[in-house]
Design a protein around this motif. Structure first.
Motif, PDB file in Angstrom:
ATOM      1  N   ILE A   1       1.078  -1.032   0.043  1.00 44.55           N
ATOM      2  CA  ILE A   1      -0.204  -0.030   0.165  1.00 44.55           C
ATOM      3  C   ILE A   1       1.297   1.157  -0.423  1.00 44.55           C
ATOM      4  CG2 ILE A   1      -1.716   1.610   0.987  1.00 44.55           C
ATOM      5  CD1 ILE A   1      -2.324  -1.236   2.749  1.00 44.55           C
ATOM      6  N   GLY A   2       1.101   1.699  -1.305  1.00 38.46           N
ATOM      7  CA  GLY A   2       1.562   2.968  -1.610  1.00 38.46           C
ATOM      8  C   GLY A   2       1.240   4.030  -0.644  1.00 38.46           C
ATOM      9  N   ALA A   3       0.522   4.541   0.747  1.00 38.25           N
ATOM     10  CA  ALA A   3       0.579   5.419   1.850  1.00 38.25           C
ATOM     11  C   ALA A   3      -0.204   4.925   2.894  1.00 38.25           C
ATOM     12  CB  ALA A   3      -0.810   6.805   0.834  1.00 38.25           C
ATOM     13  N   ALA A   4      -1.341   5.386   3.209  1.00 39.50           N
ATOM     14  CA  ALA A   4      -1.953   4.785   4.441  1.00 39.50           C
ATOM     15  C   ALA A   4      -3.063   3.674   4.597  1.00 39.50           C
ATOM     16  CB  ALA A   4      -2.151   6.041   5.537  1.00 39.50           C
ATOM     17  N   ALA A   5      -2.684   2.878   5.522  1.00 36.78           N
ATOM     18  CA  ALA A   5      -3.822   1.619   5.893  1.00 36.78           C
ATOM     19  C   ALA A   5      -4.094   2.261   6.724  1.00 36.78           C
ATOM     20  CB  ALA A   5      -3.224   0.729   5.484  1.00 36.78           C
ATOM     21  N   THR A   6      -5.834   1.863   6.643  1.00 39.03           N
ATOM     22  CA  THR A   6      -6.811   1.364   7.983  1.00 39.03           C
ATOM     23  C   THR A   6      -7.431  -0.005   8.152  1.00 39.03           C
ATOM     24  OG1 THR A   6      -8.701   2.584   6.457  1.00 39.03           O
ATOM     25  CG2 THR A   6      -7.332   4.144   8.271  1.00 39.03           C
ATOM     26  N   LEU A   7      -8.017   0.045   9.230  1.00 37.31           N
ATOM     27  CA  LEU A   7      -8.818  -1.155   9.351  1.00 37.31           C
ATOM     28  C   LEU A   7      -9.922  -0.007   9.926  1.00 37.31           C
ATOM     29  CD1 LEU A   7      -6.128  -3.664  10.738  1.00 37.31           C
ATOM     30  CD2 LEU A   7      -7.844  -4.314   8.324  1.00 37.31           C
ATOM     31  N   ALA A   8     -11.077  -0.107   9.657  1.00 37.02           N
ATOM     32  CA  ALA A   8     -12.356   0.117  10.049  1.00 37.02           C
ATOM     33  C   ALA A   8     -13.610  -0.734  10.523  1.00 37.02           C
ATOM     34  CB  ALA A   8     -13.076   1.375   9.760  1.00 37.02           C
ATOM     35  N   SER A   9     -12.952  -1.923   9.524  1.00 37.28           N
ATOM     36  CA  SER A   9     -14.192  -3.275  10.244  1.00 37.28           C
ATOM     37  C   SER A   9     -12.948  -4.109  10.294  1.00 37.28           C
ATOM     38  CB  SER A   9     -14.995  -3.306   9.272  1.00 37.28           C
ATOM     39  OG  SER A   9     -14.371  -3.337   7.323  1.00 37.28           O
ATOM     40  N   PRO A  10     -12.780  -5.472  10.439  1.00 35.99           N
ATOM     41  CA  PRO A  10     -11.768  -6.627  10.166  1.00 35.99           C
ATOM     42  C   PRO A  10     -11.544  -6.898   9.281  1.00 35.99           C
ATOM     43  CG  PRO A  10     -13.889  -7.128  11.941  1.00 35.99           C
ATOM     44  CD  PRO A  10     -14.586  -5.995  10.918  1.00 35.99           C
ATOM     45  N   VAL A  11     -10.500  -6.965   8.986  1.00 34.87           N
ATOM     46  CA  VAL A  11      -9.551  -7.895   7.431  1.00 34.87           C
ATOM     47  C   VAL A  11      -9.428  -9.403   8.134  1.00 34.87           C
ATOM     48  CG1 VAL A  11      -7.057  -6.902   7.885  1.00 34.87           C
ATOM     49  CG2 VAL A  11      -7.956  -7.344   6.308  1.00 34.87           C
ATOM     50  N   THR A  12      -9.542  -9.966   6.995  1.00 29.53           N
ATOM     51  CA  THR A  12      -9.866 -11.212   7.408  1.00 29.53           C
ATOM     52  C   THR A  12      -8.146 -12.524   6.370  1.00 29.53           C
ATOM     53  OG1 THR A  12     -11.976 -12.082   7.362  1.00 29.53           O
ATOM     54  CG2 THR A  12     -10.690 -14.025   6.914  1.00 29.53           C
ATOM     55  N   LEU A  13      -7.380 -13.126   7.152  1.00 30.77           N
ATOM     56  CA  LEU A  13      -6.097 -13.300   5.998  1.00 30.77           C
ATOM     57  C   LEU A  13      -6.339 -15.255   6.312  1.00 30.77           C
ATOM     58  CD1 LEU A  13      -3.251 -11.189   7.977  1.00 30.77           C
ATOM     59  CD2 LEU A  13      -4.299 -10.935   5.880  1.00 30.77           C
TER      60      LEU A  13
ATOM     61  N   GLY B   1       2.837   4.386   4.815  1.00 28.64           N
ATOM     62  CA  GLY B   1       2.170   5.272   5.696  1.00 28.64           C
ATOM     63  C   GLY B   1       1.676   4.318   6.932  1.00 28.64           C
ATOM     64  N   ALA B   2       1.102   5.027   7.473  1.00 31.40           N
ATOM     65  CA  ALA B   2       0.805   4.863   8.937  1.00 31.40           C
ATOM     66  C   ALA B   2      -0.381   3.847   8.449  1.00 31.40           C
ATOM     67  CB  ALA B   2       0.139   5.538   8.733  1.00 31.40           C
ATOM     68  N   LEU B   3      -0.438   2.837   9.995  1.00 25.89           N
ATOM     69  CA  LEU B   3      -1.851   1.379  10.018  1.00 25.89           C
ATOM     70  C   LEU B   3      -2.447   2.394  11.220  1.00 25.89           C
ATOM     71  CD1 LEU B   3      -3.074  -0.257   9.376  1.00 25.89           C
ATOM     72  CD2 LEU B   3      -1.266  -1.603  10.962  1.00 25.89           C
ATOM     73  N   GLY B   4      -3.607   2.400  11.346  1.00 24.04           N
ATOM     74  CA  GLY B   4      -4.596   2.814  12.120  1.00 24.04           C
ATOM     75  C   GLY B   4      -6.227   1.769  11.990  1.00 24.04           C
ATOM     76  N   ALA B   5      -5.819   1.190  13.108  1.00 19.15           N
ATOM     77  CA  ALA B   5      -7.010   0.444  13.630  1.00 19.15           C
ATOM     78  C   ALA B   5      -8.173   1.505  14.112  1.00 19.15           C
ATOM     79  CB  ALA B   5      -6.326  -0.381  14.018  1.00 19.15           C
ATOM     80  N   THR B   6      -9.903   1.748  14.059  1.00 16.83           N
ATOM     81  CA  THR B   6     -10.692   1.432  14.753  1.00 16.83           C
ATOM     82  C   THR B   6     -10.759   0.801  16.028  1.00 16.83           C
ATOM     83  OG1 THR B   6     -11.291   3.141  12.987  1.00 16.83           O
ATOM     84  CG2 THR B   6     -13.014   2.550  14.704  1.00 16.83           C
ATOM     85  N   ALA B   7     -10.825   1.466  17.127  1.00 16.40           N
ATOM     86  CA  ALA B   7     -11.377   1.069  18.487  1.00 16.40           C
ATOM     87  C   ALA B   7     -12.581  -0.378  18.141  1.00 16.40           C
ATOM     88  CB  ALA B   7     -12.105   1.502  19.458  1.00 16.40           C
ATOM     89  N   SER B   8     -12.642  -1.325  18.417  1.00 19.85           N
ATOM     90  CA  SER B   8     -12.770  -2.131  19.149  1.00 19.85           C
ATOM     91  C   SER B   8     -13.031  -2.991  17.661  1.00 19.85           C
ATOM     92  CB  SER B   8     -14.450  -2.482  19.242  1.00 19.85           C
ATOM     93  OG  SER B   8     -14.320  -1.745  20.584  1.00 19.85           O
ATOM     94  N   VAL B   9     -13.431  -2.417  16.464  1.00 13.43           N
ATOM     95  CA  VAL B   9     -14.006  -3.614  14.746  1.00 13.43           C
ATOM     96  C   VAL B   9     -12.375  -3.353  14.428  1.00 13.43           C
ATOM     97  CG1 VAL B   9     -16.329  -2.049  15.532  1.00 13.43           C
ATOM     98  CG2 VAL B   9     -14.690  -1.380  14.303  1.00 13.43           C
ATOM     99  N   GLY B  10     -11.450  -2.605  14.178  1.00 17.62           N
ATOM    100  CA  GLY B  10     -10.630  -2.781  13.244  1.00 17.62           C
ATOM    101  C   GLY B  10      -9.297  -3.800  13.587  1.00 17.62           C
ATOM    102  N   ASN B  11     -10.268  -4.868  13.894  1.00 20.35           N
ATOM    103  CA  ASN B  11      -9.390  -6.324  14.108  1.00 20.35           C
ATOM    104  C   ASN B  11      -9.017  -7.006  13.307  1.00 20.35           C
ATOM    105  OD1 ASN B  11     -10.519  -6.744  16.567  1.00 20.35           O
ATOM    106  ND2 ASN B  11     -12.393  -7.031  15.732  1.00 20.35           N
ATOM    107  N   VAL B  12      -8.103  -8.544  13.038  1.00 18.92           N
ATOM    108  CA  VAL B  12      -7.089  -9.610  12.450  1.00 18.92           C
ATOM    109  C   VAL B  12      -7.839  -9.793  12.255  1.00 18.92           C
ATOM    110  CG1 VAL B  12      -5.442 -10.475  11.151  1.00 18.92           C
ATOM    111  CG2 VAL B  12      -5.726  -7.307  11.625  1.00 18.92           C
ATOM    112  N   ILE B  13      -8.284 -10.979  12.117  1.00 20.93           N
ATOM    113  CA  ILE B  13      -9.303 -12.095  11.325  1.00 20.93           C
ATOM    114  C   ILE B  13      -8.304 -13.530  10.823  1.00 20.93           C
ATOM    115  CG2 ILE B  13     -10.762 -13.779  11.592  1.00 20.93           C
ATOM    116  CD1 ILE B  13     -12.852 -11.198  11.756  1.00 20.93           C
ATOM    117  N   LEU B  14      -7.172 -14.933  11.653  1.00 21.18           N
ATOM    118  CA  LEU B  14      -7.279 -15.626  10.439  1.00 21.18           C
ATOM    119  C   LEU B  14      -8.366 -17.225  10.429  1.00 21.18           C
ATOM    120  CD1 LEU B  14      -3.587 -15.884  12.783  1.00 21.18           C
ATOM    121  CD2 LEU B  14      -4.001 -14.643  11.025  1.00 21.18           C
TER     122      LEU B  14
END
Length: 158
Positions: free
Chosen positions: A20-32, A48-61
Motif C-alpha cells: 500500500i503506497g500510503a496510509a492504511a486503515t482498519l475500520a472493520s475486520p480484515v481476514t487472512l 504510510g501509517a496504519l490505524g485501526a478503529t477501536a473494537s472493530v479494526g480486528n485481524v481474523i485468521l
C-alpha cells in the motif's frame, strides 16, 4: 493493493505480499485466509501509517493461518484503537500505540529513534504456529500486561 490510502477492513487476503503506497486503515475486520496451508505467509507493506478503529479494526485468521507468518511492515506510525485485536508481527518505522484493552498475538518492533511503543492495558501473546523454516521458535518467558497508565503488570513471576 493501492498507490493511495487504502481501507483493509472488509477484505479477505490470501497468502502473498501486499503493498500500500500510503496510509492504511482498519475500520472493520480484515481476514487472512491461508487456504488450508499452515505455512502460508502474509506480508503487508504500508508506506504510510496504519490505524485501526477501536473494537472493530480486528485481524481474523482463518483456514490454518498462523500469526507467526503474518508481517506488518509499516513505515509510518501504528495506532490500534481500544479493544482491537491484532495478529502477526508489527515492524514499525515510527511510534506504535495500543489503546486500552488491545490484544496482539505476535511481536511488536519499532525501528527508529522516534519509534516508541506505548501500551495501555495491552496484552501481547506469543504468535501462533511454527515459524517459517530457518527461524527460531518463539520463546515467551512471561506474558505481560500493562495498566491504563502503561505500567507493566507481572503475574506469577518469582
Amino acid at each position: 493493493m493501492s498507490a493511495a490510502a487504502y481501507e483493509l477492513g472488509g477484505k479477505t487476503l490470501t497468502p502473498g505480499v501486499y503493498t500500500i503506497g500510503a496510509a492504511a486503515t482498519l475500520a472493520s475486520p480484515v481476514t487472512l485466509n491461508a487456504e488450508g496451508d499452515p505455512d502460508a505467509v502474509f506480508v503487508i507493506q504500508i508506506t504510510g501509517a496504519l490505524g485501526a478503529t477501536a473494537s472493530v479494526g480486528n485481524v481474523i485468521l482463518e483456514n490454518d493461518a498462523q500469526s507467526t507468518n503474518v508481517f506488518w511492515i509499516v513505515e509510518g506510525g501504528v495506532s490500534l484503537g481500544a479493544g482491537t485485536h491484532m495478529e502477526g508481527n508489527i515492524l514499525g518505522g515510527a511510534a506504535i500505540t495500543f489503546g486500552a484493552a488491545t490484544t496482539i498475538n505476535g511481536r511488536v518492533l519499532a525501528g527508529s529513534s522516534a519509534g516508541t511503543i506505548a501500551l495501555a492495558d495491552t496484552t501481547i501473546s506469543a504468535p501462533t504456529g511454527t515459524p517459517p523454516v530457518g527461524y527460531p521458535p518463539p520463546f515467551v518467558l512471561q506474558e505481560t500486561v500493562t495498566d491504563a497508565n502503561g505500567n507493566y503488570l507481572f503475574g506469577d513471576v518469582e
